[in-house]
Write a protein that holds these residues in place. Sequence first.
Motif, PDB file in Angstrom:
ATOM      1  N   UNK A 160       0.858  -1.191   0.000  1.00 13.12           N
ATOM      2  CA  UNK A 160       0.000   0.000   0.000  1.00 13.12           C
ATOM      3  C   UNK A 160       0.885   1.228   0.000  1.00 13.12           C
ATOM      4  N   UNK A 161       0.567   2.188  -0.849  1.00 10.76           N
ATOM      5  CA  UNK A 161       1.283   3.464  -0.830  1.00 10.76           C
ATOM      6  C   UNK A 161       0.262   4.595  -0.737  1.00 10.76           C
ATOM      7  N   UNK A 162       0.756   5.824  -0.742  1.00  4.21           N
ATOM      8  CA  UNK A 162      -0.136   6.974  -0.697  1.00  4.21           C
ATOM      9  C   UNK A 162      -0.695   7.302   0.673  1.00  4.21           C
ATOM     10  N   UNK A 163      -0.146   6.700   1.719  1.00  2.18           N
ATOM     11  CA  UNK A 163      -0.563   7.053   3.074  1.00  2.18           C
ATOM     12  C   UNK A 163       0.047   8.414   3.411  1.00  2.18           C
ATOM     13  N   UNK A 164      -0.748   9.414   3.808  1.00  2.00           N
ATOM     14  CA  UNK A 164      -0.185  10.741   4.063  1.00  2.00           C
ATOM     15  C   UNK A 164       0.929  10.707   5.106  1.00  2.00           C
ATOM     16  N   UNK A 165       1.964  11.499   4.854  1.00  2.00           N
ATOM     17  CA  UNK A 165       3.123  11.567   5.736  1.00  2.00           C
ATOM     18  C   UNK A 165       3.421  13.013   6.103  1.00  2.00           C
ATOM     19  N   UNK A 166       4.140  13.180   7.202  1.00  2.00           N
ATOM     20  CA  UNK A 166       4.577  14.506   7.647  1.00  2.00           C
ATOM     21  C   UNK A 166       5.741  14.312   8.604  1.00  2.00           C
ATOM     22  N   UNK A 167       6.215  15.394   9.191  1.00  2.00           N
ATOM     23  CA  UNK A 167       7.310  15.297  10.151  1.00  2.00           C
ATOM     24  C   UNK A 167       6.901  14.622  11.436  1.00  2.00           C
ATOM     25  N   UNK A 168       5.601  14.535  11.716  1.00  2.00           N
ATOM     26  CA  UNK A 168       5.098  13.765  12.835  1.00  2.00           C
ATOM     27  C   UNK A 168       3.686  13.294  12.549  1.00  2.00           C
ATOM     28  N   UNK A 169       3.148  12.478  13.460  1.00  2.00           N
ATOM     29  CA  UNK A 169       1.832  11.843  13.294  1.00  2.00           C
ATOM     30  C   UNK A 169       1.817  10.884  12.100  1.00  2.00           C
ATOM     31  N   UNK A 170       2.764   9.985  12.036  1.00  2.00           N
ATOM     32  CA  UNK A 170       2.824   9.009  10.953  1.00  2.00           C
ATOM     33  C   UNK A 170       2.277   7.641  11.341  1.00  2.00           C
ATOM     34  N   UNK A 171       1.828   7.466  12.594  1.00  2.00           N
ATOM     35  CA  UNK A 171       1.436   6.119  12.996  1.00  2.00           C
ATOM     36  C   UNK A 171       2.612   5.182  12.817  1.00  2.00           C
TER      37      UNK A 171
END
Length: 372
Positions: A160-171
């Motif tokens: 699976x790709x396209x999971x939103x990412x950021x500098x934090x809150x990535x699960x």
Amino acid sequence: MTPRRLIVTLAVSATVLAAAACSTSTEPAGTGSNRDAGTEAETEAGTDQAAPSADQAGGDVGVIAEGLDAPWSIAFHGQTPLVSERDSARILELDPDGNARELGSIDGAEPNGEGGLLGIAVHEDHLYAYFTAGDENRIERYPLTGEPGALGLGDPQTILDGIPAAGFHNGGRIAFGPDGLLYATTGDAGRRSDAQDLDSHAGKILRLTPEGAVPEDNPFEGSPVYSLGHRNPQGIAWDAEGTMYSSEFGQDTWDELNVIDAGDNYGWPEVEGIANDDDFVDPVQQWEPTEASPSGMAITEETIHIANLRGERLRDVPLDALDESDERLGEDFGRLRDVTVAPDGSLWVLTNNTDGRGDPGPDDDRILRIDP
């Protein structure tokens, strides 16, 4: 790469390893977007992680491994322990003599704040990895090649790709449930409203087949979403009856322990903690952020065990009293990222002081062994 020697504590660690071989954005201002940066990141003034001995820590704690670099997850391939390192993107294999060798690295994994190589899981001779790749989080699987002591990674397959990412809150936690399906926790990546949006993979617990297909009995037709309304869940585990539990970072008020049911909505960002709102499912237990910041979790026969980062403790929740808890390892070893049940039934706990947010001692980071 030259294998690193992992220092073991007396006979405890050597025995355990021999037995194993044989048998953490950009939210709008004012939203508390740095809460994980607070709960995960804040170091406690005066904390000194100078490697307490097993006796100092209560007598039932042994040190399996030392000198790890921002480790994030532990998984077992049969009896062989594997460890992910967030920033180096390496997968390490531990051998019976206390050596770590690089089994392989995850191409495309890019460290960014809390992002990088996060959770790993093993299923039917495949390694599964959840990692940050630029502006997305992705799950891939790799055939495990070779034998213990010389394991390697085959070619990747995207699950699976396209999971939103950021500098934090990535699960970032992944695990196989008792139904043989793959579950993954995803954070809201600073996009608070996405946690309530079924068209987004952010702020969810996802459920997939081992090949990445959507199971026919998922609660939302054609969607990998299993539950929604999560802020930053980083722990999932099941009890012997198949009940699923998850630990979750709240914002400024409450961290949570939730019982997860298919299709349920856990409230974020509309509510946080126990809200008594019939539209959402309340946690069965909540804690103040200074006492918790719960990450990985594991379940033994009678107890849920939760690794706490800012709280710097292992929390034990009885399965027959989900509103109660006991604590151990309190501040003895610093931030705790993951806990898992080893093949011999002991608990292995992963410290996380070298991730840029802790106060590492000379031996950090470590894997600890506890007799439950």
